[in-house]
Design a protein around this motif. Structure first.
Motif, PDB file in Angstrom:
ATOM      1  N   VAL A 188      15.421   2.337   8.147  1.00  0.00           N
ATOM      2  CA  VAL A 188      14.913   2.660   9.483  1.00  0.00           C
ATOM      3  C   VAL A 188      15.810   3.728  10.100  1.00  0.00           C
ATOM      4  CG1 VAL A 188      14.797   1.788  11.865  1.00  0.00           C
ATOM      5  CG2 VAL A 188      13.686   0.524  10.020  1.00  0.00           C
ATOM      6  N   ASP A 189      15.201   4.826  10.554  1.00  0.00           N
ATOM      7  CA  ASP A 189      15.997   5.876  11.188  1.00  0.00           C
ATOM      8  C   ASP A 189      15.589   6.127  12.638  1.00  0.00           C
ATOM      9  OD1 ASP A 189      13.611   7.277  10.938  1.00  0.00           O
ATOM     10  OD2 ASP A 189      14.322   8.551   9.307  1.00  0.00           O
ATOM     11  N   LYS A 190      14.618   5.339  13.124  1.00  0.00           N
ATOM     12  CA  LYS A 190      14.222   5.440  14.534  1.00  0.00           C
ATOM     13  C   LYS A 190      14.032   4.045  15.102  1.00  0.00           C
ATOM     14  CE  LYS A 190      10.784   7.370  17.733  1.00  0.00           C
ATOM     15  NZ  LYS A 190       9.592   8.242  17.869  1.00  0.00           N
ATOM     16  N   ILE A 191      14.665   3.770  16.235  1.00  0.00           N
ATOM     17  CA  ILE A 191      14.496   2.495  16.929  1.00  0.00           C
ATOM     18  C   ILE A 191      14.057   2.785  18.356  1.00  0.00           C
ATOM     19  CG2 ILE A 191      15.693   0.503  17.917  1.00  0.00           C
ATOM     20  CD1 ILE A 191      17.364   0.317  15.412  1.00  0.00           C
ATOM     21  N   ARG A 192      12.998   2.112  18.776  1.00  0.00           N
ATOM     22  CA  ARG A 192      12.534   2.211  20.158  1.00  0.00           C
ATOM     23  C   ARG A 192      12.750   0.869  20.839  1.00  0.00           C
ATOM     24  NH1 ARG A 192       9.792   5.504  23.203  1.00  0.00           N
ATOM     25  NH2 ARG A 192       9.284   6.865  21.442  1.00  0.00           N
ATOM     26  N   LEU A 193      13.385   0.886  21.999  1.00  0.00           N
ATOM     27  CA  LEU A 193      13.638  -0.313  22.777  1.00  0.00           C
ATOM     28  C   LEU A 193      12.552  -0.448  23.831  1.00  0.00           C
ATOM     29  CD1 LEU A 193      17.487   0.208  23.171  1.00  0.00           C
ATOM     30  CD2 LEU A 193      16.302  -1.213  21.474  1.00  0.00           C
ATOM     31  N   THR A 194      11.883  -1.603  23.834  1.00  0.00           N
ATOM     32  CA  THR A 194      10.744  -1.807  24.710  1.00  0.00           C
ATOM     33  C   THR A 194      10.904  -3.125  25.466  1.00  0.00           C
ATOM     34  OG1 THR A 194       9.380  -3.029  23.106  1.00  0.00           O
ATOM     35  CG2 THR A 194       9.328  -0.625  22.975  1.00  0.00           C
ATOM     36  N   GLY A 195       9.844  -3.553  26.102  1.00  0.00           N
ATOM     37  CA  GLY A 195       9.792  -4.832  26.802  1.00  0.00           C
ATOM     38  C   GLY A 195       8.354  -5.312  26.840  1.00  0.00           C
ATOM     39  N   GLY A 196       7.980  -6.018  27.880  1.00  0.00           N
ATOM     40  CA  GLY A 196       8.575  -6.065  29.194  1.00  0.00           C
ATOM     41  C   GLY A 196       9.081  -4.710  29.656  1.00  0.00           C
TER      42      GLY A 196
ATOM     43  N   PHE B 101       0.821  -1.208   0.000  1.00  0.00           N
ATOM     44  CA  PHE B 101       0.000   0.000   0.000  1.00  0.00           C
ATOM     45  C   PHE B 101       0.857   1.261   0.000  1.00  0.00           C
ATOM     46  CE2 PHE B 101      -2.307  -3.446   2.017  1.00  0.00           C
ATOM     47  CZ  PHE B 101      -3.454  -3.485   1.251  1.00  0.00           C
ATOM     48  N   GLY B 102       2.169   1.075  -0.258  1.00  0.00           N
ATOM     49  CA  GLY B 102       3.061   2.210  -0.374  1.00  0.00           C
ATOM     50  C   GLY B 102       3.546   2.794   0.933  1.00  0.00           C
ATOM     51  N   ARG B 103       3.282   2.117   2.042  1.00  0.00           N
ATOM     52  CA  ARG B 103       3.731   2.646   3.328  1.00  0.00           C
ATOM     53  C   ARG B 103       5.203   2.313   3.554  1.00  0.00           C
ATOM     54  NH1 ARG B 103      -1.480   0.180   6.450  1.00  0.00           N
ATOM     55  NH2 ARG B 103      -0.637  -1.628   5.337  1.00  0.00           N
ATOM     56  N   HIS B 104       5.968   3.305   3.935  1.00  0.00           N
ATOM     57  CA  HIS B 104       7.397   3.159   4.166  1.00  0.00           C
ATOM     58  C   HIS B 104       7.646   3.020   5.666  1.00  0.00           C
ATOM     59  CE1 HIS B 104       8.330   5.442   0.166  1.00  0.00           C
ATOM     60  NE2 HIS B 104       7.699   4.302  -0.014  1.00  0.00           N
ATOM     61  N   HIS B 105       8.281   1.928   6.072  1.00  0.00           N
ATOM     62  CA  HIS B 105       8.454   1.605   7.487  1.00  0.00           C
ATOM     63  C   HIS B 105       9.863   1.980   7.940  1.00  0.00           C
ATOM     64  CE1 HIS B 105       5.045  -0.756   6.091  1.00  0.00           C
ATOM     65  NE2 HIS B 105       4.611  -0.691   7.336  1.00  0.00           N
ATOM     66  N   ASN B 106       9.965   3.174   8.515  1.00  0.00           N
ATOM     67  CA  ASN B 106      11.276   3.671   8.955  1.00  0.00           C
ATOM     68  C   ASN B 106      11.396   3.698  10.482  1.00  0.00           C
ATOM     69  OD1 ASN B 106       9.401   5.800   9.263  1.00  0.00           O
ATOM     70  ND2 ASN B 106      11.010   7.336   9.111  1.00  0.00           N
ATOM     71  N   TYR B 107      10.482   3.028  11.169  1.00  0.00           N
ATOM     72  CA  TYR B 107      10.433   3.044  12.635  1.00  0.00           C
ATOM     73  C   TYR B 107      10.324   1.597  13.119  1.00  0.00           C
ATOM     74  CZ  TYR B 107       8.473   4.374  17.279  1.00  0.00           C
ATOM     75  OH  TYR B 107       8.216   4.527  18.618  1.00  0.00           O
ATOM     76  N   LEU B 108      11.310   1.165  13.899  1.00  0.00           N
ATOM     77  CA  LEU B 108      11.362  -0.208  14.389  1.00  0.00           C
ATOM     78  C   LEU B 108      11.336  -0.216  15.911  1.00  0.00           C
ATOM     79  CD1 LEU B 108      11.775  -3.250  13.671  1.00  0.00           C
ATOM     80  CD2 LEU B 108      14.237  -2.839  13.973  1.00  0.00           C
ATOM     81  N   ARG B 109      10.452  -1.045  16.462  1.00  0.00           N
ATOM     82  CA  ARG B 109      10.369  -1.223  17.907  1.00  0.00           C
ATOM     83  C   ARG B 109      10.902  -2.616  18.243  1.00  0.00           C
ATOM     84  NH1 ARG B 109       6.195   2.676  19.732  1.00  0.00           N
ATOM     85  NH2 ARG B 109       6.022   1.512  21.678  1.00  0.00           N
TER      86      ARG B 109
ATOM     87  N   ARG C  62      24.106   3.421  18.475  1.00  0.00           N
ATOM     88  CA  ARG C  62      24.509   4.791  18.163  1.00  0.00           C
ATOM     89  C   ARG C  62      25.541   4.824  17.042  1.00  0.00           C
ATOM     90  NH1 ARG C  62      21.291   8.538  19.252  1.00  0.00           N
ATOM     91  NH2 ARG C  62      21.344   8.242  17.008  1.00  0.00           N
ATOM     92  N   LYS C  63      26.232   3.714  16.825  1.00  0.00           N
ATOM     93  CA  LYS C  63      27.263   3.652  15.792  1.00  0.00           C
ATOM     94  C   LYS C  63      26.682   3.412  14.397  1.00  0.00           C
ATOM     95  CE  LYS C  63      30.652   1.673  19.037  1.00  0.00           C
ATOM     96  NZ  LYS C  63      31.473   0.468  19.337  1.00  0.00           N
ATOM     97  N   LEU C  64      25.394   3.078  14.307  1.00  0.00           N
ATOM     98  CA  LEU C  64      24.799   2.736  13.010  1.00  0.00           C
ATOM     99  C   LEU C  64      24.570   3.987  12.185  1.00  0.00           C
ATOM    100  CD1 LEU C  64      22.192   0.007  14.095  1.00  0.00           C
ATOM    101  CD2 LEU C  64      24.465  -0.333  13.074  1.00  0.00           C
ATOM    102  N   ASN C  65      25.177   4.032  11.038  1.00  0.00           N
ATOM    103  CA  ASN C  65      25.048   5.176  10.140  1.00  0.00           C
ATOM    104  C   ASN C  65      23.630   5.244   9.582  1.00  0.00           C
ATOM    105  OD1 ASN C  65      25.832   7.377   8.563  1.00  0.00           O
ATOM    106  ND2 ASN C  65      26.316   6.068   6.814  1.00  0.00           N
ATOM    107  N   GLY C  66      22.969   6.366   9.808  1.00  0.00           N
ATOM    108  CA  GLY C  66      21.605   6.547   9.323  1.00  0.00           C
ATOM    109  C   GLY C  66      20.560   6.488  10.417  1.00  0.00           C
ATOM    110  N   LEU C  67      20.928   5.956  11.576  1.00  0.00           N
ATOM    111  CA  LEU C  67      19.983   5.903  12.690  1.00  0.00           C
ATOM    112  C   LEU C  67      19.976   7.260  13.388  1.00  0.00           C
ATOM    113  CD1 LEU C  67      18.016   4.257  14.384  1.00  0.00           C
ATOM    114  CD2 LEU C  67      19.943   3.517  15.791  1.00  0.00           C
ATOM    115  N   LYS C  68      18.842   7.944  13.340  1.00  0.00           N
ATOM    116  CA  LYS C  68      18.751   9.292  13.896  1.00  0.00           C
ATOM    117  C   LYS C  68      18.274   9.299  15.345  1.00  0.00           C
ATOM    118  CE  LYS C  68      17.554  11.243   9.355  1.00  0.00           C
ATOM    119  NZ  LYS C  68      16.485  11.925   8.581  1.00  0.00           N
TER     120      LYS C  68
END
Length: 363
Positions: free
Chosen positions: A97-105, A43-51, A121-127
């Protein structure tokens, strides 16, 4: 890959020509390359956010999240290791992906959280690196987490009354959470996001008190509609809708202003004029935002969930441990993203579907 994985995952990547609104915004910069087809759905959605969920364990037993007696935890050997978390993160960032959220638990329970943030933090492109926490153990390590590269913090808080807080989360710790919130403000996290799940008969009488928190502090109080998951005894009558919450707040502050946000923002944003902070409404049940969804989830045991309310899962852990190459892993990811549905099934059908408890999905 093993035959079972071959049949499930190694499907043809979906070729997509349509553009999501977030991508259309990016077209203003001619230097930006086309977004990865691996993370673009049909559907053309671009997934740049990973949890990424780092653990199934939690030191609370929130009523909307998990059964009172807890849940059966996955054996440690079947959870993602530090290196597996970082391998998966690297692949997703490589694809856009330019945003990562760490969750749980509760992610602060995981002893290698600091190391994971340092490596991310060392990953090039992760904002952006974010963490969602219940705040019980936040105050002490927060300075080190910020130094390691943590950008954003979300803190769960469902009541401002200590006794009621303990009833909702079935544990003590209200004052520790408040200490964590104050520490986050002191360290300059802006905004500090407060997640409040509104439940009829429990905390809907505190809505105005939560709004007042934003008067003199740089907080974003986010009211979240009560959502159905296995074990939380969801009932439509317990859900307080976005419109009902908004109407109640407007009775006290009729000049409440709506704030324009990006098209992929899950929250509808408002502000009381003159207040330092602002309000957000997560309307997953009454007014879904599936059309602009840019989020994917990795569970602590390594499954990729393309929709929070979908019960389809794809094991990246099994693919990794079978010796899959980066290219094969991307095929797994692309096939999963390509099968993502246009929207979730709606609140009443969702409540009848089998799905993990929220604690096993990742907040």
């Amino acid at each position: 890959l093993c035959p079972a994985l071959n049949s499930l995952f190694l499907a043809k990547l979906w070729a997509v020509s349509s553009r999501s609104c977030s991508f259309l915004d990016s077209l203003r910069n001619e230097d930006i390359q086309p977004f990865s087809t691996v993370l673009t759905d049909s559907f053309g959605r671009h997934h740049n956010y990973l949890r990424i969920s780092l653990t199934e364990k939690c030191n609370l037993r929130c009523q909307y999240c998990m059964p009172e007696k807890g849940v059966k935890l996955t054996p440690r050997s079947q959870l993602l290791s530090t290196s597996e978390v970082l391998t998966i993160a690297r692949l997703f960032v490589q694809e856009g992906v330019d945003k990562i959220r760490l969750t749980g638990g509760e992610p602060l329970i995981r002893p290698d959280l600091l190391d994971i943030i340092i490596e991310l933090r060392k990953l090039n492109g992760l904002k952006t690196i974010a963490v969602t926490t219940n705040g019980i153990h936040l105050a002490k390590p927060l300075s080190r987490l910020k130094e390691a590269g943590l950008d954003l913090i979300n803190i769960s808080l469902d009541s401002l009354v200590p006794a009621k807080f303990e009833f909702i989360v079935r544990r003590r710790g209200f004052h520790k959470v408040m200490e964590g919130i104050d520490k986050a403000i002191e360290l300059g996290f802006t905004p500090v996001k407060i997640n409040c799940v509104v439940m009829r008969g429990l905390n809907e009488d505190e809505l105005l008190d939560f709004v007042r928190l934003t008067e003199k502090k740089p907080l974003e109080v986010r009211f979240i509609e009560y959502m159905p998951f296995d074990g939380n005894k969801w009932n439509f009558k317990k859900m307080v809708s976005y419109q009902e919450i908004l109407d109640h707040i407007k009775q006290q502050w009729p000049n409440l202003e709506m704030i324009q946000t990006g098209c992929a923002n899950t929250a509808k944003m408002f502000k009381v004029p003159g207040f330092e902070g602002h309000l957000g409404f997560i309307t997953s049940m009454s007014e879904h935002f599936c059309g602009s969804c840019n989020r994917l989830r990795i569970t602590a045991d390594g499954n990729l969930k393309v929709c929070l309310f979908g019960n389809s899962e794809f094991s990246l852990r099994d693919a990794l441990r079978s010796g899959a190459s980066d290219e094969e892993l991307l095929q797994v990811i692309g096939a999963a993203v390509g099968r993502k549905k246009k929207e979730h099934a709606g609140m009443f059908k969702i409540s009848q579907m089998m799905n993990r408890p929220m604690i096993l999905i990742g907040g």
